[in-house]
Write an enzyme that holds these catalytic residues in place. Sequence first.
Site, PDB file in Angstrom:
ATOM      1  N   HIS A  62       0.805  -1.219   0.000  1.00  8.65           N
ATOM      2  CA  HIS A  62       0.000   0.000   0.000  1.00  8.65           C
ATOM      3  C   HIS A  62       0.841   1.273   0.000  1.00  8.65           C
ATOM      4  O   HIS A  62       1.928   1.307   0.550  1.00  8.65           O
ATOM      5  CB  HIS A  62      -0.883   0.054   1.257  1.00  8.65           C
ATOM      6  CG  HIS A  62      -1.706  -1.159   1.451  1.00  8.65           C
ATOM      7  ND1 HIS A  62      -1.941  -1.684   2.700  1.00  8.65           N
ATOM      8  CD2 HIS A  62      -2.353  -1.955   0.583  1.00  8.65           C
ATOM      9  CE1 HIS A  62      -2.711  -2.762   2.588  1.00  8.65           C
ATOM     10  NE2 HIS A  62      -2.966  -2.945   1.302  1.00  8.65           N
ATOM     11  N   LYS A  72       5.328   6.663   7.153  1.00  4.55           N
ATOM     12  CA  LYS A  72       4.811   5.725   8.148  1.00  4.55           C
ATOM     13  C   LYS A  72       5.949   5.315   9.073  1.00  4.55           C
ATOM     14  O   LYS A  72       7.085   5.163   8.640  1.00  4.55           O
ATOM     15  CB  LYS A  72       4.284   4.449   7.479  1.00  4.55           C
ATOM     16  CG  LYS A  72       3.084   4.636   6.605  1.00  4.55           C
ATOM     17  CD  LYS A  72       2.675   3.301   5.982  1.00  4.55           C
ATOM     18  CE  LYS A  72       1.540   3.492   4.998  1.00  4.55           C
ATOM     19  NZ  LYS A  72       1.179   2.235   4.331  1.00  4.55           N
ATOM     20  N   TYR A 132       0.986   1.920  13.807  1.00  6.10           N
ATOM     21  CA  TYR A 132       1.436   2.839  12.765  1.00  6.10           C
ATOM     22  C   TYR A 132       1.351   4.277  13.261  1.00  6.10           C
ATOM     23  O   TYR A 132       0.347   4.665  13.845  1.00  6.10           O
ATOM     24  CB  TYR A 132       0.509   2.796  11.540  1.00  6.10           C
ATOM     25  CG  TYR A 132       0.252   1.458  10.930  1.00  6.10           C
ATOM     26  CD1 TYR A 132       0.891   1.079   9.754  1.00  6.10           C
ATOM     27  CD2 TYR A 132      -0.665   0.574  11.498  1.00  6.10           C
ATOM     28  CE1 TYR A 132       0.621  -0.150   9.162  1.00  6.10           C
ATOM     29  CE2 TYR A 132      -0.922  -0.649  10.920  1.00  6.10           C
ATOM     30  CZ  TYR A 132      -0.270  -1.007   9.747  1.00  6.10           C
ATOM     31  OH  TYR A 132      -0.527  -2.215   9.174  1.00  6.10           O
ATOM     32  N   ASP A 168      -6.319  -6.209  -2.033  1.00  4.02           N
ATOM     33  CA  ASP A 168      -4.881  -6.427  -2.225  1.00  4.02           C
ATOM     34  C   ASP A 168      -4.596  -7.360  -3.402  1.00  4.02           C
ATOM     35  O   ASP A 168      -3.575  -7.222  -4.073  1.00  4.02           O
ATOM     36  CB  ASP A 168      -4.226  -6.950  -0.953  1.00  4.02           C
ATOM     37  CG  ASP A 168      -4.087  -5.862   0.111  1.00  4.02           C
ATOM     38  OD1 ASP A 168      -4.271  -4.673  -0.218  1.00  4.02           O
ATOM     39  OD2 ASP A 168      -3.796  -6.211   1.267  1.00  4.02           O
TER      40      ASP A 168
END
Length: 176
Positions: A62, A72, A132, A168
Amino acid sequence: MRFHDTPLAGAKLIEPEPVHDHRGFFARTFCVREFAEHRLETQYVQHATSFSREKGTLRGMHFQREPHAEVKVVTALHGSILDIIIDLRADSPTFRRWQAFELTEANRHRLYIPQGFAHGFQALTENVEVGYLLSEFYEPSAANGVRYDDPAFGIEWPLPVSEISNKDLAWPLFED
């Protein structure tokens, strides 16, 4: 915290430095001053977690497109993962290269992922929780990805994929 360069330009592995005593330990996981000294992003507008029940679960690969590209910082809060990043920055010396990092609740390492990288992971244990820090708000219209099994990258996943989302599976193959 110790900040380690990785083979991919701009990505860092961050190792906590716990202070132990008879109760256990205390460790910083984020410090604006230390991140700034390493010229890393210091503003995180969202904190999130994901949970994967089954060993072999795959999430990825992603990223968010500009102008919503995000930094991130990822860590395994429970269990262990093989975290994979791909440098998708066309002007980068490590363009199209990928790297794997084992993040576990035991090693407490954090992975700093710059803008322009695709990110995903595979659960190496059952009941994995991943945390995250995100520098941008999630913008559904900017959400994007590349296939986890794209031959353009040749990622070597350690386990057969036990679970993966339809989204995905539907990501396109990479095009320069």
